[in-house]
Design an enzyme around this catalytic site. Structure first.
Site, PDB file in Angstrom:
ATOM      1  N   LYS A 107      -4.700 -13.437 -11.193  1.00  0.00           N
ATOM      2  CA  LYS A 107      -5.942 -13.599 -10.452  1.00  0.00           C
ATOM      3  C   LYS A 107      -6.997 -12.574 -10.845  1.00  0.00           C
ATOM      4  O   LYS A 107      -6.673 -11.429 -11.153  1.00  0.00           O
ATOM      5  CB  LYS A 107      -5.596 -13.417  -8.965  1.00  0.00           C
ATOM      6  CG  LYS A 107      -6.469 -14.202  -8.034  1.00  0.00           C
ATOM      7  CD  LYS A 107      -5.880 -14.162  -6.642  1.00  0.00           C
ATOM      8  CE  LYS A 107      -6.682 -13.243  -5.750  1.00  0.00           C
ATOM      9  NZ  LYS A 107      -6.278 -13.286  -4.350  1.00  0.00           N
ATOM     10  N   LYS A 110     -10.438  -7.050  -8.060  1.00  0.00           N
ATOM     11  CA  LYS A 110     -11.141  -5.786  -8.250  1.00  0.00           C
ATOM     12  C   LYS A 110     -10.268  -4.749  -8.937  1.00  0.00           C
ATOM     13  O   LYS A 110     -10.711  -3.975  -9.739  1.00  0.00           O
ATOM     14  CB  LYS A 110     -11.547  -5.211  -6.895  1.00  0.00           C
ATOM     15  CG  LYS A 110     -12.651  -5.985  -6.242  1.00  0.00           C
ATOM     16  CD  LYS A 110     -12.867  -5.463  -4.830  1.00  0.00           C
ATOM     17  CE  LYS A 110     -13.656  -6.490  -4.043  1.00  0.00           C
ATOM     18  NZ  LYS A 110     -13.776  -6.162  -2.641  1.00  0.00           N
ATOM     19  N   LYS A 114       0.836  -1.204   0.000  1.00  0.00           N
ATOM     20  CA  LYS A 114       0.000   0.000   0.000  1.00  0.00           C
ATOM     21  C   LYS A 114       0.866   1.247   0.000  1.00  0.00           C
ATOM     22  O   LYS A 114       0.524   2.260  -0.626  1.00  0.00           O
ATOM     23  CB  LYS A 114      -0.951   0.002   1.204  1.00  0.00           C
ATOM     24  CG  LYS A 114      -2.076  -1.017   1.084  1.00  0.00           C
ATOM     25  CD  LYS A 114      -3.154  -0.536   0.144  1.00  0.00           C
ATOM     26  CE  LYS A 114      -4.001  -1.612  -0.509  1.00  0.00           C
ATOM     27  NZ  LYS A 114      -4.427  -2.734   0.319  1.00  0.00           N
TER      28      LYS A 114
END
Ligand code: TRP
Length: 328
Positions: A194, A197, A111
């Site tokens: 994968k 989102k 992050k």
């Protein structure tokens, strides 16, 4: 009955990967465990400090959960911010969480890379809030994807540390309950790995037929096999992996044979895949719409879920206060 707790951040719509990875396992678990599934709206502030409409996103996730078969008569569904006891436990865990160990968490480092202008304390203490979510209910099992394993280790660490510092045998270490390997890895349509989102390669549960067909037809492929029985490159294996979970075995066998004899036509395979995804998702989509338009029902489910969650949360906080030495 053993207790199960799991949360999902309301930062996007559920996609096929979530469905086969998490939600289907939740639906199975609700028959065998005392389940608490919550929408982690506070956690979502670590990456989305000014959510466009958090209440609407929370309701959407709830409608999607319900549409997939989570039954509020069997499992509790609640909204994290409705059960405020978690904040107090979060505070206590933060007092015994160290900067060095929090900074070493991989998802924190990721992050920091992704949002260098917003490296906030909530992001740093994400694992302590998650530990509070779980330990507040004394969960036995936590169904999560492999990417959450480090957070789970932190939860176990905070449980052990609390017991050691206050010289009690109070919290027990929650176990991760990994979905089967096959289940969690629904690949994306762009061949990048994968379905996720953030990847822009998803089929959402809410997508309509036209959207699904368009996305599947656009999926990345190659120029086709040239040698019989050759190994499939990733982009092609991805289509087969999705087919494995959404289509009949005979359909899968058919296209596998076509691949092995180098006669495969990707257009045909994609058409079939799109049709099978559509027939799986059409009834789910319909139920999402139904639940989503029934605010009153969603509010009742959340209220009853919060009441149930509040029972174990209040008890834990009371006991933790006594252990640390605050007046009950
Ligand atoms: N960190 C989880 C995720 O990103 C969401 C979450 C928050 C969670 N609190 C939790 C999952 C407690 C399980 C238990 O997917």
């Amino acid at each position: 009955m053993e207790k199960v707790v799991s949360g999902i951040r309301p930062t996007g719509n559920l996609h096929l990967g979530n469905y086969f990875g998490a939600v289907k396992s939740f639906v199975k678990m609700q028959d065998d465990y005392d389940c608490l599934f919550f929408v982690a709206d506070w956690h979502s502030l670590t990456t989305h400090p000014k959510p466009e409409d958090i209440r609407q996103s929370v309701k959407t996730v709830m409608a999607e959960y319900l549409a997939c078969g989570i039954d509020p008569n069997k499992a509790s569904i609640y909204v994290q911010s409705d059960v405020k006891e978690v904040l107090e436990l979060y505070l206590y865990f933060n007092m015994n969480a160290y900067l060095g160990e929090l900074e070493r968490v991989t998802s924190f480092k990721e992050k920091v890379r992704k949002q260098p202008d917003n490296v906030n304390a909530g992001l740093l203490t994400y694992p302590t809030l998650m530990a509070a979510d779980i330990l507040m209910h004394k969960a036995d099992k936590v169904p999560v994807g492999k990417d959450q394993e480090q957070n789970m280790e932190m939860a176990r660490l905070f449980a052990r540390r609390f017991n050691r510092i206050y010289d009690v045998e109070y919290f027990k270490e929650p176990e991760s309950f990994h979905f089967s390997d096959k289940a969690i890895k629904i690949p994306g349509l762009d061949g990048s790995g994968k379905m996720g989102k953030s990847e822009g390669n998803c089929i959402y549960l809410f997508d309509d037929e036209k959207t699904i067909t368009k996305k599947v037809m656009k999926a990345v492929t190659d120029s086709g096999p040239t040698v019989p029985n050759q190994e499939k490159p990733d982009v092609i294996q991805n289509l087969f992996t999705i087919m494995e979970v959404v289509s009949d075995k005979s359909t899968l066998d058919y296209f596998n044979d076509k691949w092995n004899s180098c006669e495969i036509r990707y257009g045909d395979m994609k058409k079939q895949l799109a049709a099978d995804i559509c027939s799986l998702l059409a009834p789910i989509r319909e139920r999402i719409l139904e639940f989503r338009s029934n605010d009153e029902y969603l509010e009742r489910v959340a209220r009853e879920g919060a009441e149930h969650a509040h029972e174990s949360a209040a008890k834990t906080i009371q006991e933790v206060r006594e252990i640390i030495g605050f007046h009950g």
